[in-house]
Design a protein around this motif. Sequence first.
Motif, PDB file in Angstrom:
ATOM      1  N   ASP A 185       0.823  -1.212   0.000  1.00 25.05           N
ATOM      2  CA  ASP A 185       0.000   0.000   0.000  1.00 25.05           C
ATOM      3  C   ASP A 185       0.858   1.264   0.000  1.00 25.05           C
ATOM      4  OD1 ASP A 185      -2.209  -1.625   0.081  1.00 25.05           O
ATOM      5  OD2 ASP A 185      -2.549  -1.382   2.225  1.00 25.05           O
ATOM      6  N   ASP A 186       1.866   1.305   0.866  1.00 27.36           N
ATOM      7  CA  ASP A 186       2.718   2.491   0.937  1.00 27.36           C
ATOM      8  C   ASP A 186       3.526   2.659  -0.356  1.00 27.36           C
ATOM      9  OD1 ASP A 186       1.839   3.266   3.445  1.00 27.36           O
ATOM     10  OD2 ASP A 186       3.408   2.181   4.501  1.00 27.36           O
ATOM     11  N   MET A 187       3.959   1.545  -0.925  1.00 27.51           N
ATOM     12  CA  MET A 187       4.691   1.587  -2.195  1.00 27.51           C
ATOM     13  C   MET A 187       3.802   2.139  -3.301  1.00 27.51           C
ATOM     14  SD  MET A 187       6.412  -1.684  -4.157  1.00 27.51           S
ATOM     15  CE  MET A 187       4.805  -2.462  -4.477  1.00 27.51           C
ATOM     16  N   ASP A 188       2.574   1.628  -3.398  1.00 32.24           N
ATOM     17  CA  ASP A 188       1.666   2.063  -4.460  1.00 32.24           C
ATOM     18  C   ASP A 188       1.212   3.517  -4.264  1.00 32.24           C
ATOM     19  OD1 ASP A 188       1.909  -0.443  -5.515  1.00 32.24           O
ATOM     20  OD2 ASP A 188      -0.129  -1.108  -5.017  1.00 32.24           O
ATOM     21  N   SER A 189       1.177   3.971  -3.017  1.00 33.48           N
ATOM     22  CA  SER A 189       0.739   5.340  -2.727  1.00 33.48           C
ATOM     23  C   SER A 189       1.873   6.350  -2.835  1.00 33.48           C
ATOM     24  CB  SER A 189       0.129   5.415  -1.318  1.00 33.48           C
ATOM     25  OG  SER A 189      -1.014   4.598  -1.217  1.00 33.48           O
ATOM     26  N   GLY A 190       3.099   5.882  -3.044  1.00 31.15           N
ATOM     27  CA  GLY A 190       4.237   6.790  -3.149  1.00 31.15           C
ATOM     28  C   GLY A 190       4.606   7.445  -1.845  1.00 31.15           C
ATOM     29  N   ARG A 206      11.661  -5.818   8.733  1.00 33.67           N
ATOM     30  CA  ARG A 206      11.048  -6.762   7.801  1.00 33.67           C
ATOM     31  C   ARG A 206      10.442  -6.011   6.618  1.00 33.67           C
ATOM     32  NH1 ARG A 206       8.109 -11.248  11.768  1.00 33.67           N
ATOM     33  NH2 ARG A 206      10.059 -12.270  12.393  1.00 33.67           N
ATOM     34  N   GLN A 207       9.843  -4.870   6.909  1.00 36.61           N
ATOM     35  CA  GLN A 207       9.242  -4.091   5.831  1.00 36.61           C
ATOM     36  C   GLN A 207      10.317  -3.543   4.897  1.00 36.61           C
ATOM     37  OE1 GLN A 207       6.655  -1.423   8.064  1.00 36.61           O
ATOM     38  NE2 GLN A 207       5.831  -3.214   9.125  1.00 36.61           N
ATOM     39  N   ILE A 208      11.438  -3.095   5.447  1.00 36.96           N
ATOM     40  CA  ILE A 208      12.539  -2.637   4.603  1.00 36.96           C
ATOM     41  C   ILE A 208      13.034  -3.775   3.720  1.00 36.96           C
ATOM     42  CG2 ILE A 208      14.923  -1.792   4.604  1.00 36.96           C
ATOM     43  CD1 ILE A 208      14.247  -0.276   7.197  1.00 36.96           C
ATOM     44  N   TYR A 211      10.593  -4.146   0.864  1.00 29.02           N
ATOM     45  CA  TYR A 211      10.798  -3.068  -0.112  1.00 29.02           C
ATOM     46  C   TYR A 211      11.980  -3.402  -1.019  1.00 29.02           C
ATOM     47  CZ  TYR A 211       7.724   0.567   1.911  1.00 29.02           C
ATOM     48  OH  TYR A 211       6.648   1.311   2.337  1.00 29.02           O
ATOM     49  N   GLN A 212      13.076  -3.817  -0.409  1.00 28.25           N
ATOM     50  CA  GLN A 212      14.284  -4.080  -1.182  1.00 28.25           C
ATOM     51  C   GLN A 212      14.105  -5.290  -2.096  1.00 28.25           C
ATOM     52  OE1 GLN A 212      17.207  -4.287   1.987  1.00 28.25           O
ATOM     53  NE2 GLN A 212      17.568  -2.092   1.926  1.00 28.25           N
ATOM     54  N   PRO A 217      11.573   1.995  -3.752  1.00 29.20           N
ATOM     55  CA  PRO A 217      12.237   2.968  -2.867  1.00 29.20           C
ATOM     56  C   PRO A 217      11.805   2.755  -1.415  1.00 29.20           C
ATOM     57  CG  PRO A 217      11.266   4.066  -4.775  1.00 29.20           C
ATOM     58  CD  PRO A 217      10.747   2.661  -4.784  1.00 29.20           C
ATOM     59  N   VAL A 218      12.759   2.810  -0.502  1.00 27.51           N
ATOM     60  CA  VAL A 218      12.455   2.653   0.920  1.00 27.51           C
ATOM     61  C   VAL A 218      12.144   4.026   1.500  1.00 27.51           C
ATOM     62  CG1 VAL A 218      13.332   1.887   3.152  1.00 27.51           C
ATOM     63  CG2 VAL A 218      13.988   0.664   1.062  1.00 27.51           C
ATOM     64  N   PRO A 219      10.990   4.173   2.173  1.00 23.69           N
ATOM     65  CA  PRO A 219      10.661   5.474   2.766  1.00 23.69           C
ATOM     66  C   PRO A 219      11.534   5.791   3.970  1.00 23.69           C
ATOM     67  CG  PRO A 219       9.032   3.839   3.399  1.00 23.69           C
ATOM     68  CD  PRO A 219       9.938   3.171   2.414  1.00 23.69           C
ATOM     69  N   ALA A 220      11.471   7.028   4.397  1.00 22.43           N
ATOM     70  CA  ALA A 220      12.103   7.416   5.661  1.00 22.43           C
ATOM     71  C   ALA A 220      11.159   7.037   6.795  1.00 22.43           C
ATOM     72  CB  ALA A 220      12.393   8.914   5.663  1.00 22.43           C
TER      73      ALA A 220
END
Length: 300
Positions: A185-190, A206-208, A211-212, A217-220
């Motif tokens: 969801d966070d990836m698709d929402s930018g 685990r979320q990082i 993402y990888q 892109p990994v968020p802050a």
Amino acid sequence: MVMTPLSPDRPYVGRFAPSPSGPLHFGSLVAALGSFLQARSRQGRWLVRIEDIDPPREMPGAAGLILQTLEDHGLAWDGEVMYQSRRHERYDEIIARLYAAGDLYWCRCTRREIMASGGFYNGHCRTLGLAAEGCAARLRQHHPVYRFEDALQGEITVPAALAEEDFIVRRRDGLYAYNLAVVVDDMDSGITEIVRGADLLEPTVRQIALYQTLGAPVPAWVHLPLAVLADGNKLSKQNHAPALARDERSQALWQALAFLGQCPPPELKTGSVDEIIAWGITHWRLDRVPRQQKIAQGQN
């Protein structure tokens, strides 16, 4: 160490993502307000997502009540609200992609078996080539993440066993795991920066890793201090934290600002919701937020 600086080339996008297991309480308001002010102070967008992927834990009508409470407290979001319950096809698509790439496998181990072997999954089903039926889906950890940098809490390090565990992304009962849904969801929402409670610090590695694995892109990260009871337990729906009252909105917002270290002036207590929110946006400073993982309500 995984470093996740915000890129000046990416417009700021933040979010608040409650689960509809009950009405919002003071702890929820702290997380919502912190993420909202962090986004608005950077002239960014602020999105809202309802994390309704675990029906047995949800309360009928809670999603609508949550959205109304956000509106009542002046926390206006951008765009349409996202509902995880409407995104099952997208989650299945990602699971199929991970499986095709060799990054996911099917596991039939029970929770009891895992607890008996030490509490962390030992990779028993990694090479068995099991079919999906009756199994959970696990992410194959190729590059475990042991630590990351949080903009508020500093360097966070987790136990190797946690970082290296092949974690579940879809349960045996067919429900999607939080770590999968939140990343997709966070990836698709930018989303560029995730501001949330410090109770979610450990799952971040685990979320990082996911993402990888997905090449995204990994968020802050910003993990705000939790509002806890005098006994140290999290202020939560499970602990029967009282719902936010509509007739105490200004007081609740002022208290949340104070909890977050923003030092709102005393006279703002009697201001309107719009006045308090406007003051918060103008004066928000992340470096004033206490660098603690827990704060007892009333101690700030």
